[in-house]
Scaffold this active site. Structure first.
Site, PDB file in Angstrom:
ATOM      1  N   LYS A  64     -10.443  33.717   3.112  1.00 27.09           N
ATOM      2  CA  LYS A  64      -9.893  34.883   2.436  1.00 27.09           C
ATOM      3  C   LYS A  64      -8.464  35.096   2.925  1.00 27.09           C
ATOM      4  O   LYS A  64      -8.169  34.929   4.111  1.00 27.09           O
ATOM      5  CB  LYS A  64     -10.772  36.104   2.742  1.00 27.09           C
ATOM      6  CG  LYS A  64     -10.353  37.387   2.058  1.00 27.09           C
ATOM      7  CD  LYS A  64     -11.353  38.490   2.381  1.00 27.09           C
ATOM      8  CE  LYS A  64     -10.934  39.819   1.803  1.00 27.09           C
ATOM      9  NZ  LYS A  64     -11.925  40.886   2.088  1.00 27.09           N
ATOM     10  N   SER A 152     -17.147  41.559  -7.819  1.00 29.01           N
ATOM     11  CA  SER A 152     -17.625  42.428  -6.739  1.00 29.01           C
ATOM     12  C   SER A 152     -16.859  42.254  -5.435  1.00 29.01           C
ATOM     13  O   SER A 152     -16.589  41.136  -4.998  1.00 29.01           O
ATOM     14  CB  SER A 152     -19.114  42.218  -6.479  1.00 29.01           C
ATOM     15  OG  SER A 152     -19.593  43.110  -5.476  1.00 29.01           O
ATOM     16  N   SER A 176     -18.000  43.653   1.280  1.00 29.70           N
ATOM     17  CA  SER A 176     -17.196  42.617   0.638  1.00 29.70           C
ATOM     18  C   SER A 176     -17.575  41.199   1.020  1.00 29.70           C
ATOM     19  O   SER A 176     -16.872  40.254   0.661  1.00 29.70           O
ATOM     20  CB  SER A 176     -15.709  42.854   0.927  1.00 29.70           C
ATOM     21  OG  SER A 176     -15.279  44.013   0.245  1.00 29.70           O
TER      22      SER A 176
END
Length: 322
Positions: A64, A152, A176
């Site tokens: 990420k 999401s 998350s």
């Protein structure tokens, strides 16, 4: 790779090909590592010389883009202002992955700064650096550009689900890792805060932030978790609160009968059945027949595996009067 039937270079080439084919439709990569093939070659040479770092040796994974790296990929946090920002130091978990032989093939998309602006402004998976991401199970967009099928959360699982890389590292403050795993049919693990060092991760809320794996199988997720955890990190004192298993090996806990004796609750009110919620313009309609059938099958599978099902196990906050 152990049997010589493929190499890390071949694997990276296949993943890069899929990124080239599908990234324009999915928008799940903010940056792709320009040195991924060079790193694969180096790891192939190590393997040929008899050096094996572990099960992630030569395996491409994505991080990420709020996780700092000091390679040729920027760390943007999804912000246009940071589109070319090169971090001055590397996240501990990134170092742990590289030591284990993993190749960070890409920085994966995220909600801008982990979604600090909330879904009222833009839906999950949007950032100014790369735009809106889409779910690989239905990558269509609505007329306003929002995804037809939810992605999401502020991490992304789309690249794993679409086979653009083998696994992803996400971060979770309030869902998350769990949300994207659910949306993309993956296995996600949200570790206790402190089990994985937060050093080098752009924070949203330090007392809740934690990094964890998103993968295609429980085994893959367990392998990733052990590597991400590594040794206690002096730059994150919270890492001393959690005791790691021997050798950081979570695969030892993978047992077929692990659910025997477990009690699993099924909260139905407001989640399965229709209900009106204060402040919402439209009532929650409840599960559709096909969704309910999927849940019935899942509950039956849990029972067959030895779990005790508590049904219903409604949450007081869902059943309290308005």
């Amino acid at each position: 790779m152990r049997d010589g039937r493929t190499t890390s270079r071949a694997l990276v080439t296949q993943y890069l090909t899929r990124i080239g084919l599908y990234e324009a439709a999915l928008h799940v990569a903010i940056t792709v590592n320009p040195r991924a093939l060079d790193e694969a070659d180096a790891l192939d040479r190590e393997r040929a010389a008899g050096t094996l770092r572990g099960p992630l040796h030569g395996i491409p994974v994505a991080l990420k883009d709020n996780i700092m790296t000091t390679d040729e990929m920027p760390t943007t946090g999804g912000m246009l202002a940071f589109r070319h920002f090169r971090a001055p130091y590397e996240a501990t978990l990134a170092t742990n992955l590289k030591k284990a032989g993993a190749i960070i093939i890409a920085k994966s998309t995220m909600s801008e700064l982990a979604g600090w602006f909330g879904d009222a402004v833009r839906p999950g998976g949007y950032n100014a650096a790369s735009g809106q991401s889409y779910n690989p199970y239905d990558p269509r967009a609505n007329d306003d550009g929002t995804p037809v099928l939810d992605v999401s959360g502020s991490s992304s699982g789309g690249g794993v689900a679409a086979n653009l890389w083998a696994a992803n590292v996400g971060t979770s403050t309030g869902g998350s890792i769990e949300g994207p795993s659910n949306a993309s049919m993956l296995v996600g693990i949200r570790p206790s805060t402190g089990r994985v060092s937060r050093h080098g991760i752009v924070p949203l809320s330090l007392d809740q932030d934690t990094a964890g794996p998103l993968a295609k199988s429980v085994t893959d997720a367990a392998i990733m978790l052990g590597v991400l955890e590594g040794a206690p990190d002096s730059r994150d004192p919270r890492t001393t609160a959690c005791t790691a298993p021997a050798g950081n090996d979570y695969t030892s806990f993978l047992k077929a009968d692990a659910l025997k004796g477990a009690r699993i609750g099924v909260p139905r009110a407001g989640l399965y059945t229709a209900r009106e919620f204060p402040g919402r313009a439209r009532p929650f309609p409840g599960l559709k027949p096909d969704e309910l059938a999927s849940m019935v099958a899942a509950i039956a599978a849990l029972k067959a595996a030895g779990a005790e099902i508590v049904d219903p196990a409604d949450l007081p906050s869902m059943t309290a009067p308005d």
